[in-house]
Scaffold this motif. Structure first.
Motif, short mmCIF file in Angstrom:
data_model
loop_
_atom_site.label_atom_id
_atom_site.label_comp_id
_atom_site.label_asym_id
_atom_site.label_seq_id
_atom_site.Cartn_x
_atom_site.Cartn_y
_atom_site.Cartn_z
N MET A 103 -16.04 88.05 40.75
CA MET A 103 -16.17 86.65 41.02
C MET A 103 -15.62 86.40 42.42
SD MET A 103 -14.06 83.54 39.18
CE MET A 103 -13.50 84.70 38.04
N THR A 104 -16.30 85.59 43.18
CA THR A 104 -15.81 85.28 44.52
C THR A 104 -15.60 83.78 44.64
OG1 THR A 104 -18.01 84.98 45.44
CG2 THR A 104 -17.09 87.19 45.55
N LYS A 112 -16.74 93.08 36.64
CA LYS A 112 -16.76 94.15 35.65
C LYS A 112 -15.39 94.33 35.03
CE LYS A 112 -18.07 98.93 34.93
NZ LYS A 112 -18.64 100.14 35.50
N LYS A 113 -14.35 94.32 35.83
CA LYS A 113 -12.99 94.43 35.29
C LYS A 113 -12.69 93.25 34.37
CE LYS A 113 -10.61 97.12 38.80
NZ LYS A 113 -9.53 97.12 39.79
N ASN A 116 -14.54 93.78 31.00
CA ASN A 116 -13.87 94.84 30.24
C ASN A 116 -12.56 94.34 29.64
OD1 ASN A 116 -15.90 96.69 30.77
ND2 ASN A 116 -14.84 97.58 32.53
N LYS A 117 -11.80 93.61 30.44
CA LYS A 117 -10.54 93.05 29.95
C LYS A 117 -10.80 92.05 28.83
CE LYS A 117 -6.07 92.00 30.28
NZ LYS A 117 -4.91 92.82 30.50
N MET A 118 -11.84 91.22 28.98
CA MET A 118 -12.13 90.21 27.96
C MET A 118 -12.47 90.85 26.62
SD MET A 118 -11.40 87.31 29.02
CE MET A 118 -11.90 86.58 27.48
N ARG A 119 -13.21 91.93 26.62
CA ARG A 119 -13.56 92.60 25.36
C ARG A 119 -12.31 93.08 24.65
NH1 ARG A 119 -17.36 94.84 28.61
NH2 ARG A 119 -19.34 93.79 28.42
N LEU A 146 -4.65 88.10 34.94
CA LEU A 146 -5.14 88.57 33.65
C LEU A 146 -5.65 90.01 33.73
CD1 LEU A 146 -5.87 87.80 30.68
CD2 LEU A 146 -8.10 87.12 31.56
N ILE A 147 -6.41 90.33 34.77
CA ILE A 147 -6.99 91.67 34.85
C ILE A 147 -6.13 92.66 35.61
CG2 ILE A 147 -9.34 90.83 34.59
CD1 ILE A 147 -9.77 91.33 37.57
#
Length: 115
Positions: free
Chosen positions: A1-2, A12-13, A16-19, A60-61
Motif C-alpha cells: 500500500m502506498t 503481500k506482507k 499474509n499477516k491478516m490470514r 501490525l506487519i
C-alpha cells in the motif's frame, strides 16, 4: 500500500499477516485492520489520515513488536491497541462502502460473517 508514493506498506506482507493474525487476534480486530486498509486506499482520504493508517498497519506487519505476538493473550494486545487507536482517529473517513469491503474480506479470510 502506498500513500502518495511516499510511504510503502507491502500489500503481500499485510495479507499474509491478516490470514494468520485474524485467526489468532480475533475477527473484530481483523475487521478493524481491514477498515484501515480500505480507508487508506480510498482516494478522498487526506494524506495526514493515510499517514496515521500506514503507521498503524506498518506496526501490525512489522516483525518486532513491543510485546512479541507469540506471548499468549497479551502478545497481540499491542497490535490490537494500535489498530483500535487508529480506527478511532480516522473513523470519520470510514464509509459504508469501506465497511462492506472489510466485512466481505474478513469473511473470505476467516470464513464466517462478522456479526
Amino acid at each position: 500500500m502506498t500513500v502518495d508514493n511516499e510511504i510503502v506498506v507491502n500489500d503481500k506482507k499485510f495479507w499474509n499477516k491478516m490470514r494468520d493474525y485474524g485467526k489468532r487476534a480475533g475477527r473484530k480486530t481483523a475487521y478493524y485492520s481491514l477498515l484501515l486498509f480500505y480507508t487508506a486506499k480510498s482516494p478522498g482520504v487526506p494524506k495526514s489520515t493515510k499517514l496515521i493508517i500506514v503507521g498503524a498497519l506498518s506496526y501490525l506487519i512489522f516483525p518486532i513488536d513491543l510485546i512479541p505476538d507469540f506471548i499468549p493473550v497479551i502478545g497481540l494486545a499491542d497490535d490490537a491497541t494500535v489498530v483500535a487507536a487508529a480506527v478511532f482517529k480516522v473513523v470519520s473517513h470510514i464509509d459504508d462502502s469501506i465497511k462492506n469491503k472489510a466485512s466481505q474480506k474478513v469473511t473470505k479470510l476467516l470464513g464466517e460473517d462478522i456479526k
